[in-house]
Write a protein that holds these residues in place. Structure first.
Motif, PDB file in Angstrom:
ATOM      1  N   PHE A 213      16.945   1.012   5.206  1.00 18.15           N
ATOM      2  CA  PHE A 213      15.967   0.237   4.445  1.00 18.15           C
ATOM      3  C   PHE A 213      15.367   1.100   3.329  1.00 18.15           C
ATOM      4  CE2 PHE A 213      16.046  -1.966   8.509  1.00 18.15           C
ATOM      5  CZ  PHE A 213      16.185  -3.287   8.089  1.00 18.15           C
ATOM      6  N   LEU A 214      15.311   0.521   2.134  1.00 17.70           N
ATOM      7  CA  LEU A 214      14.626   1.160   1.011  1.00 17.70           C
ATOM      8  C   LEU A 214      13.125   1.129   1.278  1.00 17.70           C
ATOM      9  CD1 LEU A 214      14.696   2.251  -1.963  1.00 17.70           C
ATOM     10  CD2 LEU A 214      14.514  -0.136  -2.690  1.00 17.70           C
ATOM     11  N   LYS A 215      12.467   2.291   1.268  1.00 15.60           N
ATOM     12  CA  LYS A 215      11.028   2.371   1.538  1.00 15.60           C
ATOM     13  C   LYS A 215      10.211   2.514   0.259  1.00 15.60           C
ATOM     14  CE  LYS A 215       9.926   2.090   5.125  1.00 15.60           C
ATOM     15  NZ  LYS A 215       9.814   0.873   5.971  1.00 15.60           N
ATOM     16  N   ALA A 216      10.788   3.145  -0.778  1.00 18.13           N
ATOM     17  CA  ALA A 216      10.054   3.326  -2.032  1.00 18.13           C
ATOM     18  C   ALA A 216      11.011   3.770  -3.124  1.00 18.13           C
ATOM     19  CB  ALA A 216       8.940   4.370  -1.873  1.00 18.13           C
ATOM     20  N   HIS A 217      10.691   3.421  -4.376  1.00 12.87           N
ATOM     21  CA  HIS A 217      11.357   4.023  -5.533  1.00 12.87           C
ATOM     22  C   HIS A 217      10.259   4.427  -6.507  1.00 12.87           C
ATOM     23  CE1 HIS A 217      11.007   0.043  -7.584  1.00 12.87           C
ATOM     24  NE2 HIS A 217      11.446  -0.452  -6.448  1.00 12.87           N
ATOM     25  N   LEU A 218      10.319   5.690  -6.951  1.00 16.94           N
ATOM     26  CA  LEU A 218       9.213   6.321  -7.662  1.00 16.94           C
ATOM     27  C   LEU A 218       9.602   6.669  -9.091  1.00 16.94           C
ATOM     28  CD1 LEU A 218       8.209   8.930  -4.903  1.00 16.94           C
ATOM     29  CD2 LEU A 218       7.404   6.562  -5.126  1.00 16.94           C
ATOM     30  N   ILE A 219       8.719   6.306 -10.036  1.00 16.51           N
ATOM     31  CA  ILE A 219       8.835   6.825 -11.390  1.00 16.51           C
ATOM     32  C   ILE A 219       8.034   8.117 -11.463  1.00 16.51           C
ATOM     33  CG2 ILE A 219       9.166   4.536 -12.391  1.00 16.51           C
ATOM     34  CD1 ILE A 219       6.249   4.608 -13.311  1.00 16.51           C
ATOM     35  N   GLN A 220       8.129   8.808 -12.598  1.00  9.94           N
ATOM     36  CA  GLN A 220       7.434  10.092 -12.744  1.00  9.94           C
ATOM     37  C   GLN A 220       5.936   9.936 -12.477  1.00  9.94           C
ATOM     38  OE1 GLN A 220       8.625  12.853 -15.929  1.00  9.94           O
ATOM     39  NE2 GLN A 220       6.518  12.774 -16.649  1.00  9.94           N
ATOM     40  N   GLY A 221       5.402  10.802 -11.608  1.00 10.00           N
ATOM     41  CA  GLY A 221       3.974  10.805 -11.292  1.00 10.00           C
ATOM     42  C   GLY A 221       3.599   9.994 -10.069  1.00 10.00           C
ATOM     43  N   GLU A 222       4.506   9.164  -9.550  1.00 13.75           N
ATOM     44  CA  GLU A 222       4.189   8.349  -8.375  1.00 13.75           C
ATOM     45  C   GLU A 222       4.481   9.107  -7.083  1.00 13.75           C
ATOM     46  OE1 GLU A 222       4.608   3.713  -9.743  1.00 13.75           O
ATOM     47  OE2 GLU A 222       6.396   4.661  -8.886  1.00 13.75           O
ATOM     48  N   SER A 223       3.786   8.683  -6.000  1.00 15.51           N
ATOM     49  CA  SER A 223       3.929   9.334  -4.693  1.00 15.51           C
ATOM     50  C   SER A 223       4.118   8.296  -3.601  1.00 15.51           C
ATOM     51  CB  SER A 223       2.697  10.193  -4.367  1.00 15.51           C
ATOM     52  OG  SER A 223       2.525  11.229  -5.301  1.00 15.51           O
ATOM     53  N   TYR A 224       4.690   8.745  -2.484  1.00 22.80           N
ATOM     54  CA  TYR A 224       4.838   7.917  -1.291  1.00 22.80           C
ATOM     55  C   TYR A 224       4.411   8.766  -0.101  1.00 22.80           C
ATOM     56  CZ  TYR A 224       7.081   5.226   2.469  1.00 22.80           C
ATOM     57  OH  TYR A 224       7.324   4.507   3.609  1.00 22.80           O
ATOM     58  N   THR A 225       3.615   8.177   0.823  1.00 22.68           N
ATOM     59  CA  THR A 225       3.061   8.919   1.955  1.00 22.68           C
ATOM     60  C   THR A 225       3.664   8.434   3.265  1.00 22.68           C
ATOM     61  OG1 THR A 225       0.967   9.287   0.795  1.00 22.68           O
ATOM     62  CG2 THR A 225       0.955   9.530   3.193  1.00 22.68           C
ATOM     63  N   ILE A 226       4.125   9.375   4.080  1.00 23.11           N
ATOM     64  CA  ILE A 226       4.582   9.095   5.438  1.00 23.11           C
ATOM     65  C   ILE A 226       3.516   9.628   6.382  1.00 23.11           C
ATOM     66  CG2 ILE A 226       6.421   9.446   7.123  1.00 23.11           C
ATOM     67  CD1 ILE A 226       8.278  10.114   4.764  1.00 23.11           C
ATOM     68  N   THR A 227       2.838   8.746   7.088  1.00 24.83           N
ATOM     69  CA  THR A 227       1.708   9.149   7.923  1.00 24.83           C
ATOM     70  C   THR A 227       2.179   9.797   9.222  1.00 24.83           C
ATOM     71  OG1 THR A 227       1.587   6.946   8.922  1.00 24.83           O
ATOM     72  CG2 THR A 227       0.244   7.330   6.968  1.00 24.83           C
ATOM     73  N   ASN A 228       1.368  10.734   9.722  1.00 23.35           N
ATOM     74  CA  ASN A 228       1.625  11.415  11.000  1.00 23.35           C
ATOM     75  C   ASN A 228       3.075  11.884  11.079  1.00 23.35           C
ATOM     76  OD1 ASN A 228       0.983  12.446  13.557  1.00 23.35           O
ATOM     77  ND2 ASN A 228       1.499  10.529  14.596  1.00 23.35           N
ATOM     78  N   PHE A 229       3.513  12.581  10.058  1.00 26.73           N
ATOM     79  CA  PHE A 229       4.903  13.011   9.983  1.00 26.73           C
ATOM     80  C   PHE A 229       5.224  13.989  11.104  1.00 26.73           C
ATOM     81  CE2 PHE A 229       8.294  15.765   8.247  1.00 26.73           C
ATOM     82  CZ  PHE A 229       9.259  14.791   7.994  1.00 26.73           C
ATOM     83  N   TYR A 230       6.361  13.786  11.761  1.00 25.54           N
ATOM     84  CA  TYR A 230       6.822  14.631  12.865  1.00 25.54           C
ATOM     85  C   TYR A 230       5.804  14.636  14.012  1.00 25.54           C
ATOM     86  CZ  TYR A 230      10.073  18.228  14.593  1.00 25.54           C
ATOM     87  OH  TYR A 230      11.022  18.916  15.294  1.00 25.54           O
ATOM     88  N   ASN A 231       4.995  13.586  14.088  1.00 26.25           N
ATOM     89  CA  ASN A 231       3.953  13.483  15.121  1.00 26.25           C
ATOM     90  C   ASN A 231       3.023  14.698  15.080  1.00 26.25           C
ATOM     91  OD1 ASN A 231       2.692  12.052  17.203  1.00 26.25           O
ATOM     92  ND2 ASN A 231       3.802  13.165  18.790  1.00 26.25           N
ATOM     93  N   SER A 232       2.781  15.192  13.848  1.00 25.28           N
ATOM     94  CA  SER A 232       2.003  16.413  13.679  1.00 25.28           C
ATOM     95  C   SER A 232       0.522  16.144  13.449  1.00 25.28           C
ATOM     96  CB  SER A 232       2.542  17.192  12.470  1.00 25.28           C
ATOM     97  OG  SER A 232       2.357  16.432  11.278  1.00 25.28           O
ATOM     98  N   GLY A 233       0.166  14.868  13.247  1.00 21.30           N
ATOM     99  CA  GLY A 233      -1.207  14.557  12.873  1.00 21.30           C
ATOM    100  C   GLY A 233      -1.468  14.754  11.398  1.00 21.30           C
TER     101      GLY A 233
END
Length: 437
Positions: A213-233
């Motif tokens: 599944f496509l989750k995001a496509h970013l142009i210059q300057g845009e960001s995408y956040t994955i929360t609690n990555f690797y169950n690290s908090g």
């Protein structure tokens, strides 16, 4: 070779047809298929029974089957060969099965002349063609903060010394994959998010058959956040810092930041205490008693919660037939916009599809019933990709869907008088008569 078969209206008859064709080929060639060949493609001159599909293929196999005109459409061929290569479908931001149009496994192209397009980063990781241009980001073993920056190139620039795909290792079987969707070379006719950074999620650790599944496509300057990555908090932020199309090769600079890496200010030190001043020489009086100084207890330091160990990936099951979505659950509008369902019936409409059987089915572009009067089809309701080319009431002229009987352009192109607007609208321009059609 002539093959005589008794064909009924059963959808399974399409397998009877290709089995008979395979047996005839073996008898003619004198060896079992695939023989010395890696892939074998069967083309059926038309759909005899169980229609509603463009092509189908077997997972992790050598066989693919195409009906009618779909055998010469590059996008359909690359999609079915992808199934032979053990690739599953690619879904888009809406979560539907076929809607990632940055990838040929999302069914974006139906044309003979348009087909320079490849797969998404998750499929590029799985297929193994770019193994010397891969990289992996994972949190440090001590569970601390981490960051990294990558300079990514598109697959057309694969020979250059930059990665084409970065895997974001989550510690589970579902991982993320980042790539630069450069619209050049073999990917020049890409259908979505040209020259952007794409982020894809898939299962099986990106190593086996799994819907992506496509989750995001970013142009210059845009960001995408994955929360609690690797169950690290901690959250992982993926940022497209720069996209430089003028560089040779074109490069997307992507940063990954896990948690807040801003340093904490050190504690301040209290200024030294000045020595006491001499008391005045007035006669002493009894001073009020001074309470002894109190000292507030220091709170014990808190410890960050431990990072859970990564879970072991379950064994990979043998490949199964690609999933089929039920058309009957769709409303009219969704059915009309679907690339593999069709709306039929009178006052009460029904959304229908054909059973995929044991193989992997690629639906053809869906023809939506128009309001042409007298039960006819409004050819102008189709765009140039979805115009039926089965010899029915509509046909494709340039990039316009026209009436097969009158040749009349019905998609509104003729009302455009400006050349650039005409071309931007997907129409064709007759320079001699200055006519948009």
């Amino acid at each position: 070779v002539t093959i005589d078969l008794d064909i009924t209206n059963s959808a399974n008859d399409r397998y009877i047809i290709h089995n008979a064709a395979s047996a005839a080929a073996v008898a003619k060639l004198g060896f079992s298929l695939p023989g010395p060949y890696q892939q074998v493609m069967f083309s059926v001159e038309k759909c005899y029974t169980g229609c509603g599909w463009a092509a189908y293929a077997y997972i992790n196999s050598w066989m693919s089957v195409y009906q009618a005109q779909y055998y010469f459409m590059t996008g359909v061929q690359v999609h079915e060969l992808g199934h032979n290569f053990n690739l599953a479908h690619s879904g888009g931001l809406d979560g539907a099965t076929y809607t990632d149009h940055t990838c040929m496994m999302g069914n974006p192209l139906y044309s003979d002349d348009v087909g320079k397009m490849c797969y998404n980063p998750a499929k590029n990781w799985q297929i193994g063609w770019y193994d010397d241009r891969k990289d992996t980001f994972a949190p440090p073993a001590d569970g601390g903060y981490s960051s990294n920056t990558y300079r990514l190139v598109g697959i057309a620039d694969y020979p250059n010394n930059h990665p084409v795909v970065v895997k974001l290792e989550t510690g589970t079987t579902n991982d993320y994959f980042v790539g630069f969707n450069r619209a050049a070379g073999a990917n020049a006719q890409n259908d979505e998010a040209d020259d952007e950074v794409t982020i894809i999620e898939t299962g099986n650790n990106g190593e086996g058959y799994s819907q992506s599944f496509l989750k995001a496509h970013l142009i210059q300057g845009e960001s995408y956040t994955i929360t609690n990555f690797y169950n690290s908090g901690k959250d992982l932020v993926v940022t497209a810092n720069t996209i430089d199309l003028d560089a040779n090769p074109a490069v997307a600079t992507v940063s990954l930041q896990l948690g807040d890496v801003t340093p904490t200010d050190p504690p301040t030190t209290a200024p030294p205490t000045n020595p006491p001043t001499a008391p005045p020489t007035a006669p002493p009086t009894d001073p009020p008693p001074t309470n002894p100084p109190t000292r507030a207890p220091t709170a014990a330091p808190t410890t960050a919660p431990p990072t859970n160990a990564p879970t072991a990936a379950p064994p990979t099951n043998p490949p199964t037939a690609a999933p089929t979505q039920s058309c009957s659950t769709m409303d009219d509008a969704t059915c009309r916009s679907s690339a593999w369902c069709t709306l039929s019936g009178g006052k009460t409409k029904t959304c229908n599809s054909v059973d995929g059987g044991g193989g992997e089915t690629t639906p053809p572009p869906t023809a939506s019933p128009g309001d042409g009067g007298g039960g006819g089809t409004d050819c102008g309701a189709f765009n140039w990709k979805s115009c039926p080319t089965d010899g029915g009431e509509c046909s494709l002229s340039g990039k316009s869907c026209v009436s097969s009987t009158s040749g009349m352009v019905l998609d509104g192109c003729s009302s455009i008088s400006d050349l650039q607007t005409c071309l931007d609208s997907g129409c064709s321009w007759n320079n001699g008569q200055k006519y948009c059609f």
